[in-house]
Design a protein around this motif. Sequence first.
Motif, PDB file in Angstrom:
ATOM      1  N   PRO A 160      65.303  54.715  49.741  1.00  0.00           N
ATOM      2  CA  PRO A 160      64.485  53.742  50.476  1.00  0.00           C
ATOM      3  C   PRO A 160      64.871  52.297  50.194  1.00  0.00           C
ATOM      4  O   PRO A 160      65.028  51.885  49.044  1.00  0.00           O
ATOM      5  N   GLY A 161      65.052  51.554  51.281  1.00  0.00           N
ATOM      6  CA  GLY A 161      65.376  50.138  51.160  1.00  0.00           C
ATOM      7  C   GLY A 161      66.849  49.831  51.066  1.00  0.00           C
ATOM      8  O   GLY A 161      67.252  48.674  51.229  1.00  0.00           O
ATOM      9  N   ALA A 162      67.683  50.830  50.803  1.00  0.00           N
ATOM     10  CA  ALA A 162      69.127  50.601  50.680  1.00  0.00           C
ATOM     11  C   ALA A 162      69.764  50.489  52.063  1.00  0.00           C
ATOM     12  O   ALA A 162      69.250  51.023  53.048  1.00  0.00           O
ATOM     13  N   THR A 163      70.890  49.804  52.142  1.00  0.00           N
ATOM     14  CA  THR A 163      71.629  49.684  53.396  1.00  0.00           C
ATOM     15  C   THR A 163      73.090  50.041  53.179  1.00  0.00           C
ATOM     16  O   THR A 163      73.605  49.974  52.055  1.00  0.00           O
ATOM     17  N   VAL A 164      73.741  50.394  54.261  1.00  0.00           N
ATOM     18  CA  VAL A 164      75.164  50.720  54.224  1.00  0.00           C
ATOM     19  C   VAL A 164      75.961  49.545  53.661  1.00  0.00           C
ATOM     20  O   VAL A 164      76.880  49.724  52.845  1.00  0.00           O
ATOM     21  N   GLU A 165      75.588  48.347  54.099  1.00  0.00           N
ATOM     22  CA  GLU A 165      76.337  47.164  53.690  1.00  0.00           C
ATOM     23  C   GLU A 165      76.265  46.959  52.174  1.00  0.00           C
ATOM     24  O   GLU A 165      77.281  46.654  51.527  1.00  0.00           O
ATOM     25  N   GLU A 166      75.078  47.130  51.586  1.00  0.00           N
ATOM     26  CA  GLU A 166      74.913  46.985  50.141  1.00  0.00           C
ATOM     27  C   GLU A 166      75.727  48.032  49.389  1.00  0.00           C
ATOM     28  O   GLU A 166      76.430  47.717  48.416  1.00  0.00           O
ATOM     29  N   ILE A 167      75.616  49.281  49.851  1.00  0.00           N
ATOM     30  CA  ILE A 167      76.296  50.374  49.167  1.00  0.00           C
ATOM     31  C   ILE A 167      77.812  50.244  49.289  1.00  0.00           C
ATOM     32  O   ILE A 167      78.546  50.440  48.321  1.00  0.00           O
ATOM     33  N   ALA A 168      78.271  49.911  50.478  1.00  0.00           N
ATOM     34  CA  ALA A 168      79.719  49.741  50.669  1.00  0.00           C
ATOM     35  C   ALA A 168      80.254  48.639  49.765  1.00  0.00           C
ATOM     36  O   ALA A 168      81.384  48.717  49.267  1.00  0.00           O
ATOM     37  N   GLY A 169      79.427  47.609  49.530  1.00  0.00           N
ATOM     38  CA  GLY A 169      79.837  46.523  48.647  1.00  0.00           C
ATOM     39  C   GLY A 169      80.032  46.969  47.212  1.00  0.00           C
ATOM     40  O   GLY A 169      80.879  46.413  46.492  1.00  0.00           O
ATOM     41  N   VAL A 170      79.270  47.979  46.770  1.00  0.00           N
ATOM     42  CA  VAL A 170      79.420  48.534  45.427  1.00  0.00           C
ATOM     43  C   VAL A 170      80.553  49.564  45.395  1.00  0.00           C
ATOM     44  O   VAL A 170      81.313  49.648  44.422  1.00  0.00           O
ATOM     45  N   PHE A 171      80.661  50.336  46.472  1.00  0.00           N
ATOM     46  CA  PHE A 171      81.651  51.415  46.514  1.00  0.00           C
ATOM     47  C   PHE A 171      83.089  50.899  46.587  1.00  0.00           C
ATOM     48  O   PHE A 171      84.014  51.548  46.103  1.00  0.00           O
ATOM     49  N   LYS A 172      83.305  49.744  47.213  1.00  0.00           N
ATOM     50  CA  LYS A 172      84.672  49.238  47.387  1.00  0.00           C
ATOM     51  C   LYS A 172      85.373  48.997  46.042  1.00  0.00           C
ATOM     52  O   LYS A 172      86.469  49.543  45.801  1.00  0.00           O
ATOM     53  N   PRO A 173      84.776  48.216  45.120  1.00  0.00           N
ATOM     54  CA  PRO A 173      85.445  48.051  43.821  1.00  0.00           C
ATOM     55  C   PRO A 173      85.466  49.334  43.000  1.00  0.00           C
ATOM     56  O   PRO A 173      86.380  49.537  42.194  1.00  0.00           O
ATOM     57  N   LEU A 174      84.476  50.216  43.219  1.00  0.00           N
ATOM     58  CA  LEU A 174      84.469  51.505  42.530  1.00  0.00           C
ATOM     59  C   LEU A 174      85.710  52.297  42.896  1.00  0.00           C
ATOM     60  O   LEU A 174      86.407  52.830  42.025  1.00  0.00           O
ATOM     61  N   ARG A 175      85.994  52.379  44.195  1.00  0.00           N
ATOM     62  CA  ARG A 175      87.168  53.143  44.619  1.00  0.00           C
ATOM     63  C   ARG A 175      88.452  52.516  44.073  1.00  0.00           C
ATOM     64  O   ARG A 175      89.334  53.234  43.578  1.00  0.00           O
ATOM     65  N   GLU A 176      88.558  51.211  44.143  1.00  0.00           N
ATOM     66  CA  GLU A 176      89.778  50.543  43.673  1.00  0.00           C
ATOM     67  C   GLU A 176      90.035  50.839  42.202  1.00  0.00           C
ATOM     68  O   GLU A 176      91.161  51.147  41.806  1.00  0.00           O
ATOM     69  N   ASP A 177      88.989  50.763  41.388  1.00  0.00           N
ATOM     70  CA  ASP A 177      89.168  50.983  39.950  1.00  0.00           C
ATOM     71  C   ASP A 177      89.353  52.455  39.609  1.00  0.00           C
ATOM     72  O   ASP A 177      90.046  52.790  38.635  1.00  0.00           O
ATOM     73  N   LEU A 178      88.731  53.346  40.388  1.00  0.00           N
ATOM     74  CA  LEU A 178      88.929  54.781  40.162  1.00  0.00           C
ATOM     75  C   LEU A 178      90.379  55.173  40.435  1.00  0.00           C
ATOM     76  O   LEU A 178      90.963  55.978  39.696  1.00  0.00           O
ATOM     77  N   VAL A 179      90.941  54.645  41.496  1.00  0.00           N
ATOM     78  CA  VAL A 179      92.341  54.947  41.838  1.00  0.00           C
ATOM     79  C   VAL A 179      93.262  54.499  40.707  1.00  0.00           C
ATOM     80  O   VAL A 179      94.206  55.199  40.327  1.00  0.00           O
TER      81      VAL A 179
END
Length: 504
Positions: A165-184
């Motif tokens: 509740p209250g979360a948005t795609v834009e907020e989550i994508a903003g967290v996921f982008k650096p997550l993916r880069e560092d995981l790779v």
Amino acid sequence: MTPKEAYDELTKQCKEISLLGSVTAVLGWEERTYMPRGGADLRAQQLSMLAGMIHERFTDPKIGDLISAVENTDVVKVEDSIEAANIRELRHQYDKETKLPKSLVEELAKTTTLAQGKWAEARKQNDFKAFLPLLEKVIDLTIQSAECYGYEGEPYNALLDNYEPGATVEEIAGVFKPLREDLVKLLAKIQGTSKKPDVSIIEREYDPELQKVFGEMVAGAQGFDFNNGRLDITTHPFCSGFGPGDTRITTRYNRNRLNDALFGIMHEAGHALYEMGIQKDKHFGMPVGEATSLGIHESQSRMWENQVGRSKEFWMYFLPQAKRIFREALADVSLDDFYGAVNYVTPSYIRVEADEVTYNLHILLRFELERAILKREIKPADIPGEWNRRFKDYFGIEVDKDSNGCLQDVHWSAGLMGYFPTYALGNLYSAQFFAKAQQDIPDLMEQFQRGDFSQLLGWLRKNIHCHGSRYRARKLGEKVTGQPLSHKPLLDYMTKKFGEIYGF
């Protein structure tokens, strides 16, 4: 009627509605565990009727009037009080549910019940085409639901709100982008080392009956109360919290992979401990008697599975126990070798069997696909091809069959689009929560060496479980840790752990 009387009446009505919901949950659990396949049509009708009844009762204008009678009164004047939180969340739920027609709710319940049965058969037979007609219908109904809810940006926001509740795609994508880069980057480091754990240790023969014994022993040590819960077998593991005193978990056994059932049990037991820790005896039927979000829910399951279950300290205590149960398989295995084996990192097909490093990449793949499906950029019939193409981009390996690809998860058959991001959010929250628990309990890891997990469970009960939905997920995270959501604690934890295991 005074505001206090309106609140009390609303509590009474919501409890009755939740009792109907618990009946639905029991039928859904039994459908995925013991129901004969021939009962699918009848079960679909049962669940459709119940879904309609629940929707009709909750969206009755009388519920809206009761909420209105309490809003902006002394009953809710203290922000984040139990009463204020209940009314805040009930208003949010009521405004959403009243946008859905009863006929759509009933049809979605009926279709997803049939689709889950067909998915299980299709997965077993590796037959996507057999599942496609029902999948197309589920996706269409899901998109209809999003349109009824309304949204800003893209349809995914309407569905994501059901789970976070209250979360948005834009907020989550903003967290996921650096997550993916560092995981790779982290994965590349691991793959570039010459030191490789012997994964064959966990791929020896492990009698499923003995796995059950060991799994129940571990769940009991976590704090799972078998007087108020049970463990059963299913196709895709899940946890169901029906209400006070009844929380059930499931798993599946693989004779030649110890990890699957063991960490599946620890994962679902983590969910169950959250359900058991919410004060349902006091607040059943009201939002404070429910989990605040699935991201927080997943933080509990992933913490027990990974930060606890895959720690060396955990196995300092449990490896000797495991050796007594799996005598032949583990007779020659050292602690360091076993610890390396249960933390082996390699790209693989199945999300629920993935290691900690690649797991979130599985989630990001699904997040990407679901957004495209809901925007109708990908047709249901094209999902296998799109999955396989993107999977190779993410993991560098070809998908050999659909049961190892787009058919592996139950979620789409159940209409749960928007759910997958909560797994990655759970990993992020779990790392932050666990770091804070270690700070508050300096000898926590030493306690694990003794098989004592009670102080961790007590910490979770006090800081997370007892609040239910009193705080939204992000606010709860900041209240507990003093920090906003970030991928950095997870990367720090994994870099330290896998650096030691792989020698970089």
